[in-house]
Design an enzyme around this catalytic site. Sequence first.
Site, PDB file in Angstrom:
ATOM      1  N   ASP A 126       0.850  -1.196   0.000  1.00  0.00           N
ATOM      2  CA  ASP A 126       0.000   0.000   0.000  1.00  0.00           C
ATOM      3  C   ASP A 126       0.881   1.240   0.000  1.00  0.00           C
ATOM      4  O   ASP A 126       1.694   1.431   0.906  1.00  0.00           O
ATOM      5  CB  ASP A 126      -0.916  -0.019   1.227  1.00  0.00           C
ATOM      6  CG  ASP A 126      -2.031   1.008   1.114  1.00  0.00           C
ATOM      7  OD1 ASP A 126      -2.340   1.438  -0.019  1.00  0.00           O
ATOM      8  OD2 ASP A 126      -2.602   1.380   2.163  1.00  0.00           O
ATOM      9  N   HIS A 133      -3.804  13.901   0.879  1.00  0.00           N
ATOM     10  CA  HIS A 133      -4.038  13.019   2.029  1.00  0.00           C
ATOM     11  C   HIS A 133      -2.869  13.099   3.015  1.00  0.00           C
ATOM     12  O   HIS A 133      -3.072  13.271   4.220  1.00  0.00           O
ATOM     13  CB  HIS A 133      -4.243  11.580   1.561  1.00  0.00           C
ATOM     14  CG  HIS A 133      -4.317  10.580   2.681  1.00  0.00           C
ATOM     15  ND1 HIS A 133      -5.382  10.519   3.555  1.00  0.00           N
ATOM     16  CD2 HIS A 133      -3.442   9.621   3.093  1.00  0.00           C
ATOM     17  CE1 HIS A 133      -5.167   9.559   4.447  1.00  0.00           C
ATOM     18  NE2 HIS A 133      -3.999   9.001   4.189  1.00  0.00           N
ATOM     19  N   GLU A 199     -10.496   3.858   3.662  1.00  0.00           N
ATOM     20  CA  GLU A 199      -9.593   4.651   2.830  1.00  0.00           C
ATOM     21  C   GLU A 199      -9.959   4.399   1.376  1.00  0.00           C
ATOM     22  O   GLU A 199      -9.966   3.260   0.917  1.00  0.00           O
ATOM     23  CB  GLU A 199      -8.122   4.271   3.099  1.00  0.00           C
ATOM     24  CG  GLU A 199      -7.653   4.725   4.466  1.00  0.00           C
ATOM     25  CD  GLU A 199      -6.141   4.613   4.662  1.00  0.00           C
ATOM     26  OE1 GLU A 199      -5.517   3.759   4.007  1.00  0.00           O
ATOM     27  OE2 GLU A 199      -5.601   5.387   5.473  1.00  0.00           O
ATOM     28  N   GLU A 201      -9.171   4.102  -2.213  1.00  0.00           N
ATOM     29  CA  GLU A 201      -7.946   3.865  -2.972  1.00  0.00           C
ATOM     30  C   GLU A 201      -8.275   3.127  -4.275  1.00  0.00           C
ATOM     31  O   GLU A 201      -9.356   2.563  -4.427  1.00  0.00           O
ATOM     32  CB  GLU A 201      -6.957   2.994  -2.161  1.00  0.00           C
ATOM     33  CG  GLU A 201      -6.674   3.543  -0.764  1.00  0.00           C
ATOM     34  CD  GLU A 201      -5.458   2.930  -0.087  1.00  0.00           C
ATOM     35  OE1 GLU A 201      -4.682   2.236  -0.773  1.00  0.00           O
ATOM     36  OE2 GLU A 201      -5.300   3.158   1.129  1.00  0.00           O
ATOM     37  N   ASP A 233      -9.136   0.341   1.922  1.00  0.00           N
ATOM     38  CA  ASP A 233      -8.121  -0.084   2.884  1.00  0.00           C
ATOM     39  C   ASP A 233      -8.597   0.287   4.291  1.00  0.00           C
ATOM     40  O   ASP A 233      -8.189   1.298   4.857  1.00  0.00           O
ATOM     41  CB  ASP A 233      -6.796   0.604   2.532  1.00  0.00           C
ATOM     42  CG  ASP A 233      -5.663   0.173   3.451  1.00  0.00           C
ATOM     43  OD1 ASP A 233      -5.667  -0.981   3.886  1.00  0.00           O
ATOM     44  OD2 ASP A 233      -4.785   1.007   3.720  1.00  0.00           O
ATOM     45  N   ARG A 237      -7.989   3.721  13.293  1.00  0.00           N
ATOM     46  CA  ARG A 237      -7.091   4.861  13.547  1.00  0.00           C
ATOM     47  C   ARG A 237      -6.508   4.881  14.952  1.00  0.00           C
ATOM     48  O   ARG A 237      -5.367   5.305  15.156  1.00  0.00           O
ATOM     49  CB  ARG A 237      -7.850   6.178  13.304  1.00  0.00           C
ATOM     50  CG  ARG A 237      -8.368   6.370  11.914  1.00  0.00           C
ATOM     51  CD  ARG A 237      -7.252   6.405  10.894  1.00  0.00           C
ATOM     52  NE  ARG A 237      -7.773   6.580   9.544  1.00  0.00           N
ATOM     53  CZ  ARG A 237      -7.053   6.359   8.452  1.00  0.00           C
ATOM     54  NH1 ARG A 237      -5.794   5.965   8.543  1.00  0.00           N
ATOM     55  NH2 ARG A 237      -7.582   6.508   7.255  1.00  0.00           N
ATOM     56  N   GLN A 240      -3.818   2.331  15.043  1.00  0.00           N
ATOM     57  CA  GLN A 240      -2.708   2.835  14.215  1.00  0.00           C
ATOM     58  C   GLN A 240      -1.870   3.862  14.967  1.00  0.00           C
ATOM     59  O   GLN A 240      -0.650   3.829  14.966  1.00  0.00           O
ATOM     60  CB  GLN A 240      -3.303   3.457  12.939  1.00  0.00           C
ATOM     61  CG  GLN A 240      -2.269   3.930  11.926  1.00  0.00           C
ATOM     62  CD  GLN A 240      -2.927   4.490  10.659  1.00  0.00           C
ATOM     63  OE1 GLN A 240      -4.153   4.486  10.513  1.00  0.00           O
ATOM     64  NE2 GLN A 240      -2.121   4.979   9.738  1.00  0.00           N
ATOM     65  N   LYS A 253      -4.296  -2.159  10.077  1.00  0.00           N
ATOM     66  CA  LYS A 253      -4.601  -2.216   8.648  1.00  0.00           C
ATOM     67  C   LYS A 253      -4.858  -3.628   8.145  1.00  0.00           C
ATOM     68  O   LYS A 253      -5.463  -3.790   7.095  1.00  0.00           O
ATOM     69  CB  LYS A 253      -3.408  -1.658   7.853  1.00  0.00           C
ATOM     70  CG  LYS A 253      -3.065  -0.217   8.166  1.00  0.00           C
ATOM     71  CD  LYS A 253      -3.895   0.703   7.319  1.00  0.00           C
ATOM     72  CE  LYS A 253      -3.362   2.123   7.386  1.00  0.00           C
ATOM     73  NZ  LYS A 253      -4.136   2.995   6.507  1.00  0.00           N
ATOM     74  N   THR A 257      -9.101  -5.751   3.902  1.00  0.00           N
ATOM     75  CA  THR A 257      -8.989  -4.801   2.798  1.00  0.00           C
ATOM     76  C   THR A 257      -9.976  -5.284   1.748  1.00  0.00           C
ATOM     77  O   THR A 257      -9.940  -6.458   1.367  1.00  0.00           O
ATOM     78  CB  THR A 257      -7.560  -4.803   2.208  1.00  0.00           C
ATOM     79  OG1 THR A 257      -6.625  -4.514   3.254  1.00  0.00           O
ATOM     80  CG2 THR A 257      -7.408  -3.773   1.103  1.00  0.00           C
ATOM     81  N   GLU A 364     -10.120  12.466   7.624  1.00  0.00           N
ATOM     82  CA  GLU A 364     -10.018  13.795   7.019  1.00  0.00           C
ATOM     83  C   GLU A 364     -11.381  14.490   6.934  1.00  0.00           C
ATOM     84  O   GLU A 364     -11.477  15.692   7.173  1.00  0.00           O
ATOM     85  CB  GLU A 364      -9.431  13.678   5.608  1.00  0.00           C
ATOM     86  CG  GLU A 364      -8.001  13.191   5.575  1.00  0.00           C
ATOM     87  CD  GLU A 364      -7.612  12.670   4.204  1.00  0.00           C
ATOM     88  OE1 GLU A 364      -7.813  11.465   3.949  1.00  0.00           O
ATOM     89  OE2 GLU A 364      -7.139  13.474   3.380  1.00  0.00           O
TER      90      GLU A 364
HETATM   91 MN    MN Z   1      -4.056   2.814   2.829  1.00  0.00          MN
END
Ligand code: MN
Length: 416
Positions: A126, A133, A199, A201, A233, A237, A240, A253, A257, A364
């Site tokens: 990834d 971002h 996420e 992507e 993904d 948080r 993380q 993570k 996915t 975000e």
């Molecule tokens: Mn990602």
Amino acid sequence: MKSFIHCDRNSHFPPENFPFGVYEMNGEKSICTALGDYVIDLKALESLGYFDEIMNKDGKLFSGVSLNHFMSLGRVISRAVRKLLQDLFAESNPKLRDNPGHRNMCIIPAKRVRMVLPVDISGYTDFYSSREHASNVGEMFRGKENALMPNWLHIPIAYHGRSSSVVVSGTDVKRPKGQTRPDPEKPPVFGPSKQLDFELEMGFFVGTGNDLGESIPAGEAEEHIFGMVIVNDWSARDVQNWEYQPLGPFLAKNFATSVSPWVVTLDALEPFRTEGPKFEKELLPYLHTKGNPTFDINLEVSLKSETMEAPYTICKSNYKYLYYNMRQHLAHHTINGCNTRTGDLMASGTISGPSKDSRGSMLEITWRGTEPLKLPSGEERKFIEDGDTVIMSAYCENKDFRIGFGEVAGKILPAD
Ligand code: MN
């Protein structure tokens, strides 16, 4: 292009597309393509001899229950198959059109089948290639002055993800549990993640890889790429934030996915080629790319809670906003001699754009929970709650047709 199979103007799968996937029906899997509202069984077409001019009877284009073998044959072959399909399904071609027996064996309404994971995924990497971002996240955690790390404008940042937990659209995702440290003055705690995020992507699959010790030059990278999918993904948080230093993401993570089921070839995306952003710093020569190295792909994220009747759009972004492109991803990944293999998935990183409504993660969108999102149901969201479904869709469009990816959807189930 016109086919004897009807396609709506807004269909993601007109005869200009012909993506590749794997479907399951009555407990059996087969390799297929999509046309309008139908799936076309490619193994069945092959057994009827329709691909004999590409591959004689000694070899097989489509074997097994994943696209891997077909992908390993290289872009010359997948390009030839796509061209043959465009000819075979053309309105003016009677060969299959006027053969009801063969049509019955190969053409199935899409709503009757279940799409499964199309690729046996070898490895998953990834990237972190959206400047917007990286800047948004950096600003939240380090302040506006230090938003981008000093390396970011020189090197495509990435981490090695986990391929075993990549799932296809429609697969429910259980909320992960883990270690977090909500109060920095107190010891860490264990429990379900309270900051579950998505996420937005896109990812590409390696078709033909490179040997250990060899590199793929940026100028040759696209010949190694089979096609693209949408990637969600999922990220915890709070996990993380506690675990990521100094080696980067791990359990935050790798619990799931999600990918979309149709792999769209770069050949189908060709009419939507576009230039990428200007590079602010002079890049090292191995990262130089010529011409238009990226694609104009509209991206959308919507959210549906259990009380809502319809999904609500929460983000509109575009693949072309990415700072680093796929050629750079593959060139960078292999510049040290790392070998890549058929079925490797390489994702872009969250694709946020310049405007507020193009932010590709809840982190975000709600600015770390400080600006909650209001849903039409009256509910508020800081992060993703149990029972929420996140749906991502992607398509390119010109005045004549769309080349679409369909969607990737995933529902969050409570932790047990
Ligand atoms: Mn990602």
